[in-house]
Design a protein around this motif. Structure first.
Motif, PDB file in Angstrom:
ATOM      1  N   ALA A 156       0.833  -1.196   0.000  1.00  0.00           N
ATOM      2  CA  ALA A 156       0.000   0.000   0.000  1.00  0.00           C
ATOM      3  C   ALA A 156       0.874   1.255   0.000  1.00  0.00           C
ATOM      4  O   ALA A 156       1.983   1.248   0.546  1.00  0.00           O
ATOM      5  CB  ALA A 156      -0.903  -0.004   1.226  1.00  0.00           C
ATOM      6  N   LEU A 222      -1.486  -3.883  -0.537  1.00  0.00           N
ATOM      7  CA  LEU A 222      -2.552  -3.357  -1.380  1.00  0.00           C
ATOM      8  C   LEU A 222      -3.252  -4.488  -2.117  1.00  0.00           C
ATOM      9  O   LEU A 222      -4.481  -4.540  -2.183  1.00  0.00           O
ATOM     10  CB  LEU A 222      -1.977  -2.353  -2.374  1.00  0.00           C
ATOM     11  CG  LEU A 222      -2.978  -1.663  -3.294  1.00  0.00           C
ATOM     12  CD1 LEU A 222      -3.901  -0.763  -2.486  1.00  0.00           C
ATOM     13  CD2 LEU A 222      -2.249  -0.853  -4.357  1.00  0.00           C
ATOM     14  N   ASP A 325      -5.799   4.249   0.333  1.00  0.00           N
ATOM     15  CA  ASP A 325      -5.281   3.053  -0.319  1.00  0.00           C
ATOM     16  C   ASP A 325      -6.394   2.197  -0.901  1.00  0.00           C
ATOM     17  O   ASP A 325      -6.182   1.468  -1.862  1.00  0.00           O
ATOM     18  CB  ASP A 325      -4.463   2.228   0.674  1.00  0.00           C
ATOM     19  CG  ASP A 325      -3.188   2.938   1.085  1.00  0.00           C
ATOM     20  OD1 ASP A 325      -2.748   3.807   0.316  1.00  0.00           O
ATOM     21  OD2 ASP A 325      -2.657   2.635   2.160  1.00  0.00           O
ATOM     22  N   GLN A 329      -6.623   0.235  -4.341  1.00  0.00           N
ATOM     23  CA  GLN A 329      -6.879  -1.203  -4.286  1.00  0.00           C
ATOM     24  C   GLN A 329      -8.033  -1.568  -5.219  1.00  0.00           C
ATOM     25  O   GLN A 329      -8.002  -2.586  -5.909  1.00  0.00           O
ATOM     26  CB  GLN A 329      -7.203  -1.584  -2.842  1.00  0.00           C
ATOM     27  CG  GLN A 329      -7.486  -3.055  -2.646  1.00  0.00           C
ATOM     28  CD  GLN A 329      -7.643  -3.368  -1.168  1.00  0.00           C
ATOM     29  OE1 GLN A 329      -6.768  -3.068  -0.370  1.00  0.00           O
ATOM     30  NE2 GLN A 329      -8.742  -3.948  -0.820  1.00  0.00           N
TER      31      GLN A 329
END
Length: 335
Positions: A156, A222, A325, A329
């Motif tokens: 991430a 991530l 994040d 993602q």
């Protein structure tokens, strides 16, 4: 016929005249040979590609990592959707990483608190070991390889990384993914941001120098993936790179180069580095399998060709809960 003295004198003078000079033979044409280019100059793109794989003690922040595993573990990943499960040394006793943390925690002084945190924090106890390029770990560190399947991991954007060299007076250095230094106190206050540990064993007491990335916090992953076209493309890129290196910049190296240790090249990038330096900087292990002989490189390429990418492509989001994040993602898992 009588020859008078005067006539004889004229004949002698005539015969003694120097002959006209002979014309000089034409000079041979000048042949200009084309400059002989070294293998390095013929393939600057290969050197650049290899240099991009380098990892250094002062430049180790990487978001994309690869970890070899077995088909059985891939089956478990598909079933459980959990990337990090192991807490010990995979049935072989404590790993060097865990032994190093224990030693730092027990000796006190700098790093003791962080070492204890890495050993005991419930969010940091599960681990998986990785590197930046598939080729650099496919042969394994010891006699047993890790498997023929690959997992790609992306950290991430908020993740922090640690450099851990157990023998240093200050064994830990923290950075963000841009490589900017982060105070250890900041990490101790928010350990949930730790994504991976760049673990280095290249001290005078380390018989076989090696290094690794220890993934230790699924919340800072991530996404991870198996059997995707991106992984196959990376394996193919590694094969192509090594094939060109073996035919050019790393061809016919002297025996002294094949005997040299890779560990000195890990410290920092150097101006004017040779292709051998770049090769050594890309490696995770300083073992004999990775000395760049033509036979070794051919063996690495053959092993890469055995990559097991069977099954449906799977990209799984990590357990990351940060809103910033999560947007990245969602983009990653929608591919």
């Amino acid at each position: 016929m009588r020859v008078t003295t005067a006539a004889l004198g004229l004949m002698i003078v005539a015969c003694s005249r120097p002959s006209p000079p002979l014309a000089s033979p034409p000079a041979p044409p000048t042949i200009v040979e084309p400059p002989v280019e070294s293998a390095e100059l013929r393939a600057p793109d290969v050197i650049e590609e290899l240099a991009a794989r380098g990892v250094y003690h002062d430049d180790f922040a990487r978001a994309e990592l690869y970890t070899w595993t077995t088909a059985e573990q891939v089956t478990a990943l598909r079933r459980d959707r959990r990337l990090l499960v192991a807490e010990g040394g995979a049935g072989m006793g404590p790993s060097p990483y865990l032994r190093g943390l224990t030693a730092v925690a027990e000796r006190g002084g700098a790093g003791r608190e962080l070492a204890a945190l890495l050993l005991e924090h419930p969010a940091l106890r599960r681990r998986r070991y990785a590197w930046t390029s598939p080729f650099a770990t496919t042969m394994g560190l010891g006699p047993v390889r890790y498997g023929d399947a690959l997992i790609r991991v992306e950290l991430a954007p908020r993740a922090l990384l640690l450099r851990f060299r157990p023998g240093d007076a200050e064994p830990f250095v923290a950075v963000d993914l841009r490589g900017a230094a982060v105070p250890i106190a900041e990490l101790l206050a928010d350990p949930g941001r730790l994504g991976a540990v760049y673990h280095v064993r290249d001290g005078p007491r380390d018989e076989l120098p090696f290094r690794e990335y220890v993934l230790c916090n699924e919340a800072m992953v991530l996404a991870w993936s198996v059997a995707t076209p991106e992984i196959q493309a990376q394996v193919d890129a590694d094969i192509d790179l090594l094939t060109r290196l073996a035919a050019g910049p790393l061809a016919a190296l002297p025996e002294s180069a094949l005997r040299s240790s890779s560990a000195p090249a890990w410290v920092s990038a150097r101006a004017g580095a040779l292709p051998l330096d770049h090769w050594q900087a890309s490696l995770a292990f300083d073992n004999l399998r990775y000395r760049p002989s033509s036979g070794n490189i051919a063996a690495i390429v053959a092993t890469l060709r055995g990559y097991d990418g069977r099954g449906e492509p799977l990209t799984q989001g990590g357990m990351n809960t940060d809103p910033a994040d999560q947007g990245a993602q969602a983009s990653q898992t929608s591919r």
